[in-house]
Design an enzyme around this catalytic site. Structure first.
Site: not given
Length: 173
Positions: A115, A131
């Site tokens: 991330d 995402d």
């Protein structure tokens, strides 16, 4: 057959973009930890997530891999063989597929997901392009359902009201 190839190519392109950005983040962000993108608003922060969204199910990699893999197989089957008629629904499922595969690749290859987008103006989880694809895809699916319901409601309102059996006059006494 051609639509299936286009679907597969589009999903593959989304996965390649996702994996390319994650590679960039690993090479450039991992050594420094973070860097501002829009000062005070968004920073790029290297973060490894071994859970699902918002770090739920941390450490449950086998479950996440099996569940996500099964869900993505169903999505792929639906896109390739059922072929949604509405473009908005098609794009929504395509985004879910591409983003889901992108994060699944990370889980299978590394045991965790890279991330890198951190919102500074609110307390929110660090996230990535995959995402964004999954969330946008779900949003498009919900929008498609809403538009379909509104269209059906409009058609019901415009249809002439059918007379009930008690109101029908067939000319007999």
């Amino acid at each position: 057959m051609i639509s299936a190839l286009i679907t597969l190519a589009a999903a593959a392109l989304l996965v390649v973009i996702d994996q390319g950005i994650k590679f960039w983040a690993t090479v450039n962000l991992a050594p420094v930890g973070s860097m501002p993108l829009i000062p005070g608003v968004v920073e790029l922060r290297y973060y490894l997530n071994d859970g699902a969204a918002f770090s739920i199910l941390q450490g449950k990699q086998t479950f996440l891999i099996l569940f996500t893999g099964a869900a993505l197989l169903v999505v792929a089957w639906y896109l390739l063989f059922k072929k949604p008629a509405k473009k908005l629904e098609y794009i929504g499922w395509l985004f879910v597929l591409g983003g889901g595969i992108g994060n699944l690749v990370d889980r299978v290859m590394n045991g965790e997901v890279v991330d890198y987008i951190n919102l500074l103006f609110m307390d929110f989880a660090v996230f990535n392009f995959a995402d964004i694809l999954v969330c946008t895809g779900i949003g498009l699916l919900l929008l498609s359902l809403l538009l379909e319901e509104l269209s059906a409601r409009k058609q019901r309102q415009q249809a002439p009201a059918e007379a009930s059996p008690l109101e029908q006059d067939d000319g007999t006494f």
